[in-house]
Design a protein around this motif. Structure first.
Motif, mmCIF file in Angstrom:
data_model
loop_
_atom_site.group_PDB
_atom_site.id
_atom_site.type_symbol
_atom_site.label_atom_id
_atom_site.label_comp_id
_atom_site.label_asym_id
_atom_site.label_seq_id
_atom_site.Cartn_x
_atom_site.Cartn_y
_atom_site.Cartn_z
ATOM 1 N N THR A 111 -11.216 13.174 0.737
ATOM 2 C CA THR A 111 -11.112 13.255 -0.714
ATOM 3 C C THR A 111 -9.799 12.645 -1.177
ATOM 4 O O THR A 111 -8.723 12.979 -0.649
ATOM 5 N N PHE A 112 -9.911 11.758 -2.153
ATOM 6 C CA PHE A 112 -8.720 11.138 -2.747
ATOM 7 C C PHE A 112 -8.972 10.931 -4.239
ATOM 8 O O PHE A 112 -9.970 10.311 -4.617
ATOM 9 N N GLU A 113 -8.085 11.477 -5.076
ATOM 10 C CA GLU A 113 -8.198 11.384 -6.535
ATOM 11 C C GLU A 113 -9.568 11.865 -7.017
ATOM 12 O O GLU A 113 -10.233 11.216 -7.820
ATOM 13 N N ARG A 114 -10.024 13.000 -6.476
ATOM 14 C CA ARG A 114 -11.290 13.639 -6.854
ATOM 15 C C ARG A 114 -12.514 12.777 -6.529
ATOM 16 O O ARG A 114 -13.595 12.988 -7.079
ATOM 17 N N ASN A 115 -12.350 11.834 -5.632
ATOM 18 C CA ASN A 115 -13.464 11.004 -5.162
ATOM 19 C C ASN A 115 -13.573 11.124 -3.646
ATOM 20 O O ASN A 115 -12.561 11.355 -2.960
ATOM 21 N N ARG A 116 -14.777 11.005 -3.136
ATOM 22 C CA ARG A 116 -15.007 11.129 -1.697
ATOM 23 C C ARG A 116 -15.344 9.764 -1.101
ATOM 24 O O ARG A 116 -16.092 8.988 -1.684
ATOM 25 N N TYR A 117 -14.762 9.532 0.100
ATOM 26 C CA TYR A 117 -14.975 8.285 0.814
ATOM 27 C C TYR A 117 -15.428 8.618 2.233
ATOM 28 O O TYR A 117 -14.885 9.548 2.870
ATOM 29 N N SER A 118 -16.377 7.860 2.735
ATOM 30 C CA SER A 118 -16.960 8.157 4.044
ATOM 31 C C SER A 118 -16.111 7.601 5.177
ATOM 32 O O SER A 118 -15.405 6.594 5.021
ATOM 33 N N VAL A 119 -16.198 8.287 6.325
ATOM 34 C CA VAL A 119 -15.466 7.923 7.541
ATOM 35 C C VAL A 119 -16.461 7.980 8.702
ATOM 36 O O VAL A 119 -17.381 8.809 8.693
ATOM 37 N N PRO A 120 -16.328 7.102 9.711
ATOM 38 C CA PRO A 120 -17.239 7.180 10.872
ATOM 39 C C PRO A 120 -17.288 8.586 11.467
ATOM 40 O O PRO A 120 -16.280 9.307 11.510
ATOM 41 N N ALA A 121 -18.477 8.977 11.928
ATOM 42 C CA ALA A 121 -18.691 10.352 12.396
ATOM 43 C C ALA A 121 -17.800 10.727 13.571
ATOM 44 O O ALA A 121 -17.485 11.904 13.766
ATOM 45 N N SER A 122 -17.357 9.776 14.354
ATOM 46 C CA SER A 122 -16.537 10.094 15.525
ATOM 47 C C SER A 122 -15.165 10.640 15.148
ATOM 48 O O SER A 122 -14.451 11.185 16.011
ATOM 49 N N PHE A 123 -14.771 10.510 13.878
ATOM 50 C CA PHE A 123 -13.462 10.996 13.437
ATOM 51 C C PHE A 123 -13.564 12.267 12.601
ATOM 52 O O PHE A 123 -12.613 12.639 11.924
ATOM 53 N N TYR A 181 0.841 -1.193 0.000
ATOM 54 C CA TYR A 181 0.000 0.000 0.000
ATOM 55 C C TYR A 181 0.880 1.249 0.000
ATOM 56 O O TYR A 181 2.068 1.219 0.346
ATOM 57 N N VAL A 182 0.278 2.354 -0.406
ATOM 58 C CA VAL A 182 0.912 3.667 -0.324
ATOM 59 C C VAL A 182 0.143 4.477 0.710
ATOM 60 O O VAL A 182 -1.092 4.564 0.654
ATOM 61 N N GLU A 183 0.863 5.068 1.650
ATOM 62 C CA GLU A 183 0.208 5.751 2.779
ATOM 63 C C GLU A 183 0.166 7.255 2.561
ATOM 64 O O GLU A 183 1.149 7.872 2.140
ATOM 65 N N GLU A 184 -0.988 7.822 2.855
ATOM 66 C CA GLU A 184 -1.173 9.280 2.818
ATOM 67 C C GLU A 184 -1.951 9.701 4.062
ATOM 68 O O GLU A 184 -2.726 8.915 4.622
ATOM 69 N N THR A 185 -1.747 10.936 4.456
ATOM 70 C CA THR A 185 -2.478 11.501 5.593
ATOM 71 C C THR A 185 -3.569 12.433 5.074
ATOM 72 O O THR A 185 -3.307 13.308 4.246
ATOM 73 N N LYS A 186 -4.781 12.256 5.567
ATOM 74 C CA LYS A 186 -5.922 13.058 5.131
ATOM 75 C C LYS A 186 -6.673 13.615 6.340
ATOM 76 O O LYS A 186 -6.712 12.991 7.409
ATOM 77 N N ARG A 187 -7.274 14.768 6.136
ATOM 78 C CA ARG A 187 -8.108 15.358 7.184
ATOM 79 C C ARG A 187 -9.571 15.089 6.848
ATOM 80 O O ARG A 187 -10.026 15.343 5.730
ATOM 81 N N VAL A 188 -10.300 14.546 7.814
ATOM 82 C CA VAL A 188 -11.724 14.252 7.629
ATOM 83 C C VAL A 188 -12.504 15.552 7.709
ATOM 84 O O VAL A 188 -12.300 16.381 8.602
#
Length: 368
Positions: free
Chosen positions: A324-336, A310-317
């Protein structure tokens, strides 16, 4: 021949007399006298030996050993013992004599052509594989897509493997190696690459390279040695270069339509194995590629667990619990929400990690 001609033509001796003096038959003497070639040549005598069946294998081993450091080379006696395990039944002296003659020929070749650079394209079983990227087209889900195809080829048996991706990135390269070694049933001792950016950060003089740290981790995991060609010297991995060209006619021009990329890759894997059974080995025409692969497979290193590529990146929720990654959005649990998380990017999925635990996993979306 000169004596026979002198006795008969100059001294006038009969053929019977010459035959009695020389011990030759009269027919032989007559043949020599009728032959107008005054400087006859005779073919080099070749006495059959049980080593003849193993000559090619022993030559490949000698080529391989001479490339190693002198302290890591196998002795001729060790090579002889390896031949015995393959069924060789003659004495060690015959193998030692062959090795001496081979070394002498190599020394003479270097002294007479010191300025010529020669890279032998013969490989011992399990010694090497060649890798290259190619670009081809296929219809996926009703759309014609430009694909980046990873090509692998075992240098000895000529067994090959193809796997298609949408991009040429690190995670694609790692995933391709995992699948290739799984299909080959083992790992060769070294891999031959060009100076692709996913493996080489900087090309220095000669063979010196600044190897990408993540690629070096892959090499360390599978325990093979990575070798890189000289710039603009594709002939140094000519087998896989030819495979990239041949595959367009063998596979891509007749490829059906597919619903998903996974379906395409499953079809490619089946087609590769079928071609192994149909194609003849270019050097051993009495064997197919599949038969040569079965002979080479015991010489390959065992396959460990798949590399976690894998390739690791740091993202802010975001406040809406999305990243957002590569112009696509992915969901994360609300607690984060509004926190930083680690993104592990694989070839086909996205894994989101926070506080040392996996908190979400998504199928990767590609914009084509």
């Amino acid at each position: 021949l000169s004596v026979i001609r002198r006795w008969h033509i100059r001294e006038g001796q009969s053929i019977r007399s010459i035959a009695r003096k020389t011990g030759l038959s009269r027919n032989t003497v007559r043949k020599y006298l009728n032959n107008r070639n005054l400087d006859p040549s005779y073919p080099a005598r070749k006495s059959p030996s049980k080593l003849d069946d193993y000559e090619k294998t022993l030559t490949c081993w000698l080529h391989r050993e001479v490339k190693k450091h002198r302290k890591q080379r196998k002795s001729v006696k060790q090579l002889y013992q390896d031949l015995v395990q393959l069924g060789y039944t003659v004495s060690y002296d015959r193998v030692a004599a062959f090795a001496r003659q081979w070394r002498q020929e190599q020394h003479e070749a270097k002294s007479t052509a010191a300025k010529r650079v020669y890279v032998p394209l013969t490989f011992a079983p399990g010694e090497a594989f060649q890798f290259d990227w190619g670009e081809d087209f296929a219809t996926i889900n009703g759309r014609k897509c430009c694909l980046q195809v990873a090509y692998f080829k075992l240098s000895n048996s000529r067994a090959f493997f193809l796997r298609a991706y949408y991009k040429q990135t690190h995670e694609m390269l790692f995933d391709a190696h995992n699948h290739a070694f799984r299909v080959f049933g083992g790992v060769p001792e070294r891999g031959i690459y060009d100076n692709m950016k996913t493996a080489v950060d900087k090309v220095r003089s000669g063979k010196q390279r600044d190897v990408n740290r993540r690629f070096q981790t892959l090499v360390s995991h599978y325990l093979f040695e990575a070798e890189f060609c000289n710039p603009a010297a594709g002939w140094e991995k000519g087998q896989v270069e030819k495979k990239v060209r041949d595959a367009r006619h063998q596979l891509w021009h007749t490829a059906p339509k597919f619903k998903t990329l996974e379906e395409l890759n499953a079809w490619l894997e089946r087609q590769c194995i079928e071609l192994w059974h149909r194609q003849k080995h270019p050097e051993q025409s009495n064997l197919t590629v599949a038969e040569c692969w079965r002979q080479e497979r015991p010489c390959l290193m065992p396959v460990p667990a798949p590399f976690d590529g894998y390739v690791e990146e740091t993202k802010r929720v975001s406040s809406t619990c999305l990243i957002t990654f590569e112009r696509n959005r992915y969901s994360v649990p609300a607690s984060f929400a509004n926190q930083h998380v680690s993104l592990h990017v694989y070839a086909a999925e996205i894994v989101i990690v926070a506080e040392g635990k996996e908190i979400a996993r998504h199928r990767r979306i590609f914009n084509r």
